[in-house]
Design a protein around this motif. Structure first.
Motif, PDB file in Angstrom:
ATOM      1  N   UNK A 330       0.777  -1.127   0.049  1.00  0.00           N
ATOM      2  CA  UNK A 330      -0.026   0.124   0.168  1.00  0.00           C
ATOM      3  C   UNK A 330       0.851   1.393  -0.029  1.00  0.00           C
ATOM      4  N   UNK A 331       1.874   1.326   0.740  1.00  0.00           N
ATOM      5  CA  UNK A 331       2.784   2.474   0.693  1.00  0.00           C
ATOM      6  C   UNK A 331       3.445   2.593  -0.596  1.00  0.00           C
ATOM      7  N   UNK A 332       3.822   1.726  -1.231  1.00  0.00           N
ATOM      8  CA  UNK A 332       4.484   1.854  -2.674  1.00  0.00           C
ATOM      9  C   UNK A 332       3.571   2.460  -3.558  1.00  0.00           C
ATOM     10  N   UNK A 333       2.259   1.887  -3.381  1.00  0.00           N
ATOM     11  CA  UNK A 333       1.220   2.530  -4.461  1.00  0.00           C
ATOM     12  C   UNK A 333       0.756   3.921  -3.926  1.00  0.00           C
ATOM     13  N   UNK A 334       0.619   4.096  -2.858  1.00  0.00           N
ATOM     14  CA  UNK A 334      -0.231   5.274  -2.450  1.00  0.00           C
ATOM     15  C   UNK A 334       0.848   6.455  -1.740  1.00  0.00           C
ATOM     16  N   UNK A 335       1.984   6.168  -1.403  1.00  0.00           N
ATOM     17  CA  UNK A 335       2.835   7.155  -0.963  1.00  0.00           C
ATOM     18  C   UNK A 335       4.120   7.055  -1.840  1.00  0.00           C
ATOM     19  N   UNK A 336       4.832   6.275  -1.953  1.00  0.00           N
ATOM     20  CA  UNK A 336       6.272   6.303  -2.688  1.00  0.00           C
ATOM     21  C   UNK A 336       5.988   6.831  -4.043  1.00  0.00           C
ATOM     22  N   UNK A 337       4.979   6.164  -4.872  1.00  0.00           N
ATOM     23  CA  UNK A 337       4.877   6.651  -6.475  1.00  0.00           C
ATOM     24  C   UNK A 337       4.364   8.129  -6.268  1.00  0.00           C
ATOM     25  N   UNK A 339       4.619  10.363  -4.204  1.00  0.00           N
ATOM     26  CA  UNK A 339       5.706  11.565  -3.709  1.00  0.00           C
ATOM     27  C   UNK A 339       6.668  11.739  -4.482  1.00  0.00           C
ATOM     28  N   UNK A 340       7.168  10.437  -5.066  1.00  0.00           N
ATOM     29  CA  UNK A 340       8.172  10.589  -6.067  1.00  0.00           C
ATOM     30  C   UNK A 340       7.929  11.396  -7.189  1.00  0.00           C
ATOM     31  N   UNK A 341       6.664  11.290  -7.606  1.00  0.00           N
ATOM     32  CA  UNK A 341       6.193  11.741  -8.880  1.00  0.00           C
ATOM     33  C   UNK A 341       5.930  13.260  -8.735  1.00  0.00           C
ATOM     34  N   UNK A 342       5.538  13.730  -7.434  1.00  0.00           N
ATOM     35  CA  UNK A 342       5.526  15.235  -7.262  1.00  0.00           C
ATOM     36  C   UNK A 342       6.928  15.714  -7.122  1.00  0.00           C
ATOM     37  N   UNK A 343       7.886  14.894  -6.619  1.00  0.00           N
ATOM     38  CA  UNK A 343       9.216  15.468  -6.623  1.00  0.00           C
ATOM     39  C   UNK A 343       9.936  15.822  -8.025  1.00  0.00           C
ATOM     40  N   UNK A 344       9.594  14.702  -8.727  1.00  0.00           N
ATOM     41  CA  UNK A 344      10.004  14.931 -10.162  1.00  0.00           C
ATOM     42  C   UNK A 344       9.386  15.931 -10.757  1.00  0.00           C
ATOM     43  N   UNK A 345       8.124  16.241 -10.624  1.00  0.00           N
ATOM     44  CA  UNK A 345       7.421  17.262 -11.411  1.00  0.00           C
ATOM     45  C   UNK A 345       7.335  18.786 -10.678  1.00  0.00           C
ATOM     46  N   UNK A 353      -3.383  20.139  -9.957  1.00  0.00           N
ATOM     47  CA  UNK A 353      -4.134  18.824 -10.227  1.00  0.00           C
ATOM     48  C   UNK A 353      -3.478  18.020 -11.221  1.00  0.00           C
ATOM     49  N   UNK A 354      -2.936  18.472 -12.425  1.00  0.00           N
ATOM     50  CA  UNK A 354      -1.947  17.671 -13.249  1.00  0.00           C
ATOM     51  C   UNK A 354      -1.124  16.939 -12.617  1.00  0.00           C
ATOM     52  N   UNK A 355      -0.309  17.582 -11.891  1.00  0.00           N
ATOM     53  CA  UNK A 355       0.952  17.004 -11.395  1.00  0.00           C
ATOM     54  C   UNK A 355       0.202  15.800 -10.189  1.00  0.00           C
ATOM     55  N   UNK A 356      -0.690  15.983  -9.626  1.00  0.00           N
ATOM     56  CA  UNK A 356      -1.369  14.852  -8.741  1.00  0.00           C
ATOM     57  C   UNK A 356      -1.786  13.588  -9.604  1.00  0.00           C
ATOM     58  N   UNK A 357      -2.504  13.993 -10.677  1.00  0.00           N
ATOM     59  CA  UNK A 357      -2.791  13.016 -11.761  1.00  0.00           C
ATOM     60  C   UNK A 357      -1.750  12.090 -12.207  1.00  0.00           C
ATOM     61  N   UNK A 358      -0.754  12.802 -12.637  1.00  0.00           N
ATOM     62  CA  UNK A 358       0.506  12.070 -13.388  1.00  0.00           C
ATOM     63  C   UNK A 358       1.107  11.282 -12.083  1.00  0.00           C
ATOM     64  N   UNK A 406      -8.826   5.848 -13.125  1.00  0.00           N
ATOM     65  CA  UNK A 406      -7.958   6.369 -14.325  1.00  0.00           C
ATOM     66  C   UNK A 406      -8.791   7.558 -15.176  1.00  0.00           C
ATOM     67  N   UNK A 407      -9.938   6.791 -15.801  1.00  0.00           N
ATOM     68  CA  UNK A 407     -10.629   7.485 -16.736  1.00  0.00           C
ATOM     69  C   UNK A 407     -11.220   8.923 -15.945  1.00  0.00           C
ATOM     70  N   UNK A 408     -11.774   8.732 -14.759  1.00  0.00           N
ATOM     71  CA  UNK A 408     -12.322  10.200 -14.395  1.00  0.00           C
ATOM     72  C   UNK A 408     -11.191  11.120 -14.021  1.00  0.00           C
ATOM     73  N   UNK A 409     -10.126  10.559 -13.525  1.00  0.00           N
ATOM     74  CA  UNK A 409      -8.952  11.483 -13.155  1.00  0.00           C
ATOM     75  C   UNK A 409      -8.383  11.906 -14.374  1.00  0.00           C
ATOM     76  N   UNK A 410      -8.095  11.201 -15.469  1.00  0.00           N
ATOM     77  CA  UNK A 410      -7.472  11.868 -16.619  1.00  0.00           C
ATOM     78  C   UNK A 410      -8.220  12.794 -17.285  1.00  0.00           C
ATOM     79  N   UNK A 411      -9.863  12.603 -17.405  1.00  0.00           N
ATOM     80  CA  UNK A 411     -10.507  13.440 -18.062  1.00  0.00           C
ATOM     81  C   UNK A 411     -10.589  14.822 -17.066  1.00  0.00           C
ATOM     82  N   UNK A 412     -10.528  14.580 -15.973  1.00  0.00           N
ATOM     83  CA  UNK A 412     -10.885  15.969 -15.238  1.00  0.00           C
ATOM     84  C   UNK A 412      -9.471  16.846 -15.508  1.00  0.00           C
ATOM     85  N   UNK A 413      -8.536  16.290 -15.727  1.00  0.00           N
ATOM     86  CA  UNK A 413      -7.366  17.077 -15.954  1.00  0.00           C
ATOM     87  C   UNK A 413      -6.769  17.329 -17.306  1.00  0.00           C
ATOM     88  N   UNK A 414      -7.590  16.903 -18.450  1.00  0.00           N
ATOM     89  CA  UNK A 414      -7.230  16.996 -19.899  1.00  0.00           C
ATOM     90  C   UNK A 414      -8.256  17.776 -20.642  1.00  0.00           C
TER      91      UNK A 414
END
Length: 418
Positions: A330-337, A339-345, A353-358, A406-414
């Motif tokens: 659970x930590x890998x999916x909902x914390x690590x990725x 957090x690492x994604x936000x650091x990269x962006x 909202x797009x950073x969070x989605x990616x 996936x679909x609701x999240x990506x449609x909201x920010x695209x």
């Protein structure tokens, strides 16, 4: 036993053929049935079907994944390279820094951070040996091009204005190849020990430098040559005009085989070849036909592989997991990725909202199975069974959560224009 008494005797081979035929039929029908709803995805249903079927009494015992790593390695290998071709043919935008600027951050910052954090969790919380912990980080880090179709950019010939979709597509296309050096690093540690003197020089020169560069060059060359041959050759005969999608198999298999023959990374070569092919006469109608054919084959692999994941999940594949190990998943999916994604962006001009989605939509799937099967096939990891269980749990939860979101999240920010 006489022939008459065998008439109604169930044979595993025939039952297997019937089951595979049903899965392929579902792969053809389900995407159309689900096209108008935004929640349930086809991979989620395939996985659920596998779980239901193998909960029924009388189902055969599945092969042990640690002792029989060859077949999942080869099956997922084919699924990944077909998906990489499909993903590469989706990229309507040309090679340019503006096109790839978000992707490079995800590859150069997010992916290494994810590997390091997951490996640390695997060692500290799950009790894995160092080589196995590193392997867990390597196989969990890449996002999946096979299951990411709902968040990928549009097919050839359709408007492509979403920077979020583009980033997720290019990330999934390249990080499946860039996870290989880290998988090979885990294998080297398993074979030679933790002391860097036993593997560091060879790993940097061969696994990182040579294989990445060689795979890229093979992909560039193969993609250009195949575009010259396939698009540049007129379809003057009836056979040539009717087999318009079949050459996509060549675009998949030739770069992969050529890259592997020179001991480089075939996954990188396939994706780069498809991207290169896509930019050769980008408006040619052949681009659409090749993409559609690749996507159809991809759907078949998705159906079969997700069915098997569901089957293994309910057939003891998760039995080794302790509560602490579930927390690692659970930590890998909902914390690590995320957090690492936000650091990269960090520092980009993307809205939050797009950073969070990616950052959140880092779907794990079939690529992870391939890398783990590859590593177990090439080296002895004493706690490989635990790593398999952790990886399967991660994929199952990712398919469920990301599939629903996936679909609701990506449609909201695209919106129509980024």
């Amino acid at each position: 036993m006489n022939d008459q008494s065998r008439v109604f005797l169930l044979q595993q081979y025939e039952v297997g053929l019937l089951l595979v035929g049903a899965i392929i039929l579902a792969a053809a029908i389900l995407p159309r049935l689900l096209s108008r709803q935004r929640r349930i995805t086809a991979p989620l249903l395939y996985m659920a079907a596998g779980a239901v079927v193998f909960l029924l009494p009388g189902t055969p015992e599945l092969p042990n994944l640690v002792d029989n790593a060859w077949w999942p390695m080869r099956l997922t290998e084919l699924g990944v390279i077909v998906a990489l071709t499909s993903a590469g043919l989706k990229l309507n935008r040309p090679f340019a820094w503006e096109t790839w600027r978000i992707s490079w951050r995800l590859l150069a910052v997010t992916m290494p951070l994810t590997i390091a954090a997951t490996a640390a969790l695997g060692w500290w919380a799950a009790g894995l040996l160092p080589a196995s912990a590193l392997l867990l980080g390597a196989v969990i880090a890449p996002t999946d091009p096979v299951l990411a179709s709902d968040v990928q950019t549009t097919p050839p010939g359709e408007p492509d204005d979403s920077q979020a979709r583009l980033a997720l597509t290019t990330e999934a296309g390249l990080n499946d190849g860039l996870a290989f050096p880290f998988t090979n690093l885990a294998i080297a540690v398993a074979l030679a020990g933790l002391a860097p003197a036993g593997w560091l020089a060879d790993w940097l020169l061969v696994d990182v430098a040579y294989k990445v560069v060689a795979g890229t060059l093979v992909g560039l060359g193969a993609g250009y040559l195949l575009a010259k041959i396939i698009i540049g050759t007129p379809a003057t005969r009836k056979m040539a005009r009717t087999m318009t999608g079949v050459p996509s198999l060549s675009l998949t298999l030739i770069p992969y085989g050529a890259a592997e023959l020179v001991s480089s990374y075939g996954f990188i070569a396939v994706f780069v070849a498809a991207c290169t092919f896509r930019q050769y006469e980008a408006d040619h109608d052949f681009q659409v036909k090749l993409h559609n054919f690749s996507e159809e084959i991809e759907r078949v692999f998705v159906a079969v592989l997700m069915f098997l994941i569901g089957a293994y999940a309910v057939s003891g594949g998760l039995a080794l997991l302790t509560p602490a190990m579930w927390l690692v998943v659970l930590a890998t999916l909902f914390v690590v990725r995320p957090a690492a994604g936000l650091v990269g962006l960090a520092g980009t001009r993307l809205p939050w909202e797009k950073r969070w989605a990616i950052a959140f939509l880092g779907i794990r799937g079939i690529g992870s199975i391939y890398y783990l099967a590859y590593a177990v096939f090439h080296a002895d990891f004493p706690d490989a069974g635990t790593v398999w269980a952790l990886m399967l749990a991660t994929v199952v939860i990712s398919v469920v959560i990301h599939g629903l979101a996936a679909r609701p999240a990506i449609e909201k920010v695209t919106p129509s224009v980024d």
